[in-house]
Design an enzyme around this catalytic site. Structure first.
Site, PDB file in Angstrom:
ATOM      1  N   GLY A  10     -37.830  22.339  14.849  1.00 28.02           N
ATOM      2  CA  GLY A  10     -36.660  22.425  13.979  1.00 28.02           C
ATOM      3  C   GLY A  10     -35.602  21.389  14.332  1.00 28.02           C
ATOM      4  O   GLY A  10     -35.749  20.612  15.279  1.00 28.02           O
ATOM      5  N   ASP A  36     -45.419  31.462  17.907  1.00 29.83           N
ATOM      6  CA  ASP A  36     -44.706  32.277  16.910  1.00 29.83           C
ATOM      7  C   ASP A  36     -43.968  33.368  17.683  1.00 29.83           C
ATOM      8  O   ASP A  36     -44.601  34.225  18.306  1.00 29.83           O
ATOM      9  CB  ASP A  36     -45.739  32.874  15.942  1.00 29.83           C
ATOM     10  N   ILE A  37     -42.640  33.351  17.637  1.00 27.78           N
ATOM     11  CA  ILE A  37     -41.886  34.279  18.498  1.00 27.78           C
ATOM     12  C   ILE A  37     -41.971  35.736  18.026  1.00 27.78           C
ATOM     13  O   ILE A  37     -41.529  36.631  18.732  1.00 27.78           O
ATOM     14  CB  ILE A  37     -40.406  33.853  18.682  1.00 27.78           C
ATOM     15  N   ALA A  60     -35.802  30.269  14.543  1.00 25.58           N
ATOM     16  CA  ALA A  60     -35.074  31.223  13.692  1.00 25.58           C
ATOM     17  C   ALA A  60     -35.486  31.068  12.241  1.00 25.58           C
ATOM     18  O   ALA A  60     -35.975  30.011  11.825  1.00 25.58           O
ATOM     19  CB  ALA A  60     -33.561  30.997  13.818  1.00 25.58           C
ATOM     20  N   TYR A  61     -35.279  32.136  11.493  1.00 28.39           N
ATOM     21  CA  TYR A  61     -35.384  32.104  10.033  1.00 28.39           C
ATOM     22  C   TYR A  61     -33.996  31.670   9.573  1.00 28.39           C
ATOM     23  O   TYR A  61     -33.026  32.390   9.759  1.00 28.39           O
ATOM     24  CB  TYR A  61     -35.716  33.505   9.539  1.00 28.39           C
ATOM     25  N   THR A  62     -33.876  30.463   8.988  1.00 25.54           N
ATOM     26  CA  THR A  62     -32.552  29.881   8.749  1.00 25.54           C
ATOM     27  C   THR A  62     -32.197  29.712   7.266  1.00 25.54           C
ATOM     28  O   THR A  62     -31.165  29.119   6.956  1.00 25.54           O
ATOM     29  CB  THR A  62     -32.436  28.502   9.448  1.00 25.54           C
ATOM     30  N   THR A 101     -24.675  32.302  15.386  1.00 25.67           N
ATOM     31  CA  THR A 101     -24.026  31.643  14.248  1.00 25.67           C
ATOM     32  C   THR A 101     -22.617  32.156  13.952  1.00 25.67           C
ATOM     33  O   THR A 101     -22.291  33.309  14.261  1.00 25.67           O
ATOM     34  CB  THR A 101     -24.911  31.854  12.982  1.00 25.67           C
ATOM     35  N   TYR A 125     -28.850  37.254   6.710  1.00 26.72           N
ATOM     36  CA  TYR A 125     -29.048  36.273   7.788  1.00 26.72           C
ATOM     37  C   TYR A 125     -28.085  36.545   8.952  1.00 26.72           C
ATOM     38  O   TYR A 125     -28.504  36.656  10.104  1.00 26.72           O
ATOM     39  CB  TYR A 125     -28.846  34.850   7.234  1.00 26.72           C
ATOM     40  N   LYS A 129     -28.960  37.732  12.813  1.00 27.58           N
ATOM     41  CA  LYS A 129     -28.584  36.946  13.994  1.00 27.58           C
ATOM     42  C   LYS A 129     -27.763  37.797  14.966  1.00 27.58           C
ATOM     43  O   LYS A 129     -27.901  37.676  16.175  1.00 27.58           O
ATOM     44  CB  LYS A 129     -27.798  35.691  13.577  1.00 27.58           C
TER      45      LYS A 129
HETATM   46  N1  LIG Z   1     -28.381  25.081  10.518  1.00 31.22           N
HETATM   47  C1  LIG Z   1     -27.159  25.581  10.689  1.00 31.22           C
HETATM   48  O1  LIG Z   1     -26.205  25.226   9.993  1.00 31.22           O
HETATM   49  C2  LIG Z   1     -26.918  26.599  11.770  1.00 31.22           C
HETATM   50  C3  LIG Z   1     -25.612  27.069  11.961  1.00 31.22           C
HETATM   51  C4  LIG Z   1     -25.370  27.994  12.978  1.00 31.22           C
HETATM   52  C5  LIG Z   1     -26.416  28.435  13.773  1.00 31.22           C
HETATM   53  N2  LIG Z   1     -27.673  27.983  13.553  1.00 31.22           N
HETATM   54  C6  LIG Z   1     -28.769  28.461  14.431  1.00 31.22           C
HETATM   55  O2  LIG Z   1     -29.267  27.354  15.138  1.00 31.22           O
HETATM   56  C7  LIG Z   1     -30.638  27.584  15.488  1.00 31.22           C
HETATM   57  C8  LIG Z   1     -31.478  26.383  15.110  1.00 31.22           C
HETATM   58  O3  LIG Z   1     -31.476  26.259  13.692  1.00 31.22           O
HETATM   59  P1  LIG Z   1     -31.801  24.888  12.955  1.00 31.22           P
HETATM   60  O4  LIG Z   1     -30.595  24.499  12.224  1.00 31.22           O
HETATM   61  O5  LIG Z   1     -32.459  23.933  13.916  1.00 31.22           O
HETATM   62  O6  LIG Z   1     -32.858  25.417  11.890  1.00 31.22           O
HETATM   63  P2  LIG Z   1     -34.313  24.904  11.535  1.00 31.22           P
HETATM   64  O7  LIG Z   1     -34.330  23.418  11.408  1.00 31.22           O
HETATM   65  O8  LIG Z   1     -34.734  25.752  10.376  1.00 31.22           O
HETATM   66  O9  LIG Z   1     -35.150  25.295  12.827  1.00 31.22           O
HETATM   67  C9  LIG Z   1     -35.618  26.579  13.070  1.00 31.22           C
HETATM   68  C10 LIG Z   1     -37.051  26.439  13.548  1.00 31.22           C
HETATM   69  O10 LIG Z   1     -37.553  27.744  13.865  1.00 31.22           O
HETATM   70  C11 LIG Z   1     -38.888  27.791  13.397  1.00 31.22           C
HETATM   71  N3  LIG Z   1     -39.347  29.152  13.208  1.00 31.22           N
HETATM   72  C12 LIG Z   1     -39.166  29.983  12.143  1.00 31.22           C
HETATM   73  N4  LIG Z   1     -39.798  31.148  12.363  1.00 31.22           N
HETATM   74  C13 LIG Z   1     -40.386  31.059  13.586  1.00 31.22           C
HETATM   75  C14 LIG Z   1     -41.188  31.920  14.362  1.00 31.22           C
HETATM   76  N5  LIG Z   1     -41.545  33.143  13.919  1.00 31.22           N
HETATM   77  N6  LIG Z   1     -41.622  31.501  15.587  1.00 31.22           N
HETATM   78  C15 LIG Z   1     -41.308  30.275  16.017  1.00 31.22           C
HETATM   79  N7  LIG Z   1     -40.555  29.389  15.331  1.00 31.22           N
HETATM   80  C16 LIG Z   1     -40.105  29.791  14.129  1.00 31.22           C
HETATM   81  C17 LIG Z   1     -38.859  27.014  12.093  1.00 31.22           C
HETATM   82  O11 LIG Z   1     -40.162  26.629  11.736  1.00 31.22           O
HETATM   83  P3  LIG Z   1     -40.518  26.430  10.169  1.00 31.22           P
HETATM   84  O12 LIG Z   1     -39.610  25.349   9.675  1.00 31.22           O
HETATM   85  O13 LIG Z   1     -41.958  26.081  10.199  1.00 31.22           O
HETATM   86  O14 LIG Z   1     -40.215  27.744   9.516  1.00 31.22           O
HETATM   87  C18 LIG Z   1     -37.968  25.839  12.481  1.00 31.22           C
HETATM   88  O15 LIG Z   1     -38.734  24.792  13.059  1.00 31.22           O
HETATM   89  C19 LIG Z   1     -31.017  28.901  14.796  1.00 31.22           C
HETATM   90  O16 LIG Z   1     -30.893  29.958  15.706  1.00 31.22           O
HETATM   91  C20 LIG Z   1     -29.957  29.054  13.710  1.00 31.22           C
HETATM   92  O17 LIG Z   1     -29.765  30.401  13.360  1.00 31.22           O
HETATM   93  C21 LIG Z   1     -27.945  27.066  12.573  1.00 31.22           C
END
Ligand SMILES: NC(=O)c1ccc[n+]([C@@H]2O[C@H](COP(=O)([O-])OP(=O)(O)OC[C@H]3O[C@@H](n4cnc5c(N)ncnc54)[C@H](OP(=O)(O)O)[C@@H]3O)[C@@H](O)[C@H]2O)c1
Length: 280
Positions: A10, A36-37, A60-62, A101, A125, A129
């Site tokens: 991700g 897969d977590i 995470a599921y984002t 988040t 979501y 979280k």
């Molecule tokens: N993006 C934002 O604006 C934001 C803001 C605040 C906090 N966060 C937090 O930051 C963290 C990183 O998010 P990100 O922005 O990097 O999102 P991201 O690009 O969607 O990365 C999340 C990764 O988790 C993977 N994933 C989903 N289900 C999974 C599972 N069951 N087992 C293992 N991996 C799994 C996804 O794979 P697939 O793509 O194959 O599904 C993706 O590679 C998350 O905890 C998110 O809640 C994000």
């Protein structure tokens, strides 16, 4: 130190792997296809095999809007899955850095949200979280829970990339002024996460996001100015763009910690990210 990163495919996961590797750590990054977590046995096996001292859970599921109609899957990953990682880390004596988040807040304040402020997520979501925060804290006493916000960076869907694509095609765009937050570059956040992994004594909740704040509208203007794109940004409000999930109106993060980990300003993050896209 030996560090294991889940969700390493991700946007944030790959930045954490890069930052930790640059800092000389022995890093094992596992993307979803490798771990897969939601599979507790697989998580236990992976951690037993790798024996890291710290785990950074970036999986995470984002999909914030998709989450509204997918409650069970969202909770399986963001709550139970996070708990699986934390419990498996406890079993091998490892600490965990869990990413959470700003969407755990309802956005009703008009000054930065602090770690001890009342949580009240507006959507599925955010609720998942928050449940993840609690599952991690219950399963591993050596936990740092990092609430961050509005991430952008390489390797994931993000607002900066969307604006660059739209700005190249259109002369004007309407972007909302009634959501305010801290746009944070994954490259800046990743370094702070590695620092926390290095110091497992810094337990509890940490608010870590870029310094300063803006609306999505102001962020779009900044992106176009810095990228030299001639696209007018018009003001609009969220009710003009109904979406399945309600977002907090004001989710700026502040910290009440004695020595908070601080990041550069959001404008600096935008500049760094745009530069990294040119050299990539
Ligand atoms: N993006 C934002 O604006 C934001 C803001 C605040 C906090 N966060 C937090 O930051 C963290 C990183 O998010 P990100 O922005 O990097 O999102 P991201 O690009 O969607 O990365 C999340 C990764 O988790 C993977 N994933 C989903 N289900 C999974 C599972 N069951 N087992 C293992 N991996 C799994 C996804 O794979 P697939 O793509 O194959 O599904 C993706 O590679 C998350 O905890 C998110 O809640 C994000």
């Amino acid at each position: 130190m030996k560090l294991l990163v889940t969700g390493a495919g991700g946007m944030l996961g790959r930045a954490v792997v890069d930052a930790a590797t640059r800092l000389g750590h022995d890093v094992c990054g596992l993307a979803r296809g490798e771990l897969d977590i939601t599979d507790a046995d697989a998580v236990r096996q992976a951690l037993r095999g790798e024996r890291p001292q710290a785990v950074v859970n970036c999986a995470a599921y984002t999909d914030v809007d998709g989450a509204e109609s997918d409650n069970a899957s969202v909770h399986a990953v963001n709550a139970a899955g996070a708990g699986n990682v934390a419990a498996a880390a406890t079993e091998i004596g490892a600490s965990i850095v869990q990413i959470s988040t700003d969407y755990v807040f309802d956005g009703s304040k008009r000054e930065p949200w602090l770690e001890s402020d009342r949580v009240a997520p507006l959507g599925v979501y955010g609720a998942s979280k928050l449940a993840g925060e609690r599952a991690v804290a219950a399963a591993n006493s050596a936990h740092a829970i990092v609430r961050t916000a509005w991430l952008f960076g390489a390797g994931g869907r993000n607002f900066v990339d969307t604006m660059l694509a739209l700005g190249a095609e259109r002369e004007e765009l309407s972007v909302v002024t009634d959501q305010v937050g801290c746009p944070t570059w994954t490259g800046h956040l990743a370094g702070a996460l590695v620092e926390l992994a290095e110091r497992p004594s810094q337990t509890g909740i940490h608010h870590i996001a870029a310094a300063g704040s803006c609306s999505w509208n102001e962020l779009a203007i900044e992106i176009f100015e810095r990228a030299g794109i001639d696209c007018r940004v018009l003001p609009t409000t969220s009710d003009a763009f109904p979406r399945p999930a309600q977002r907090p109106a004001y989710s700026v993060l502040g910290s009440e910690r004695a020595q908070p980990l601080e990041l550069p300003a959001w404008q600096d993050g935008v500049a760094q990210y745009l530069m990294s896209r040119v050299t990539a």
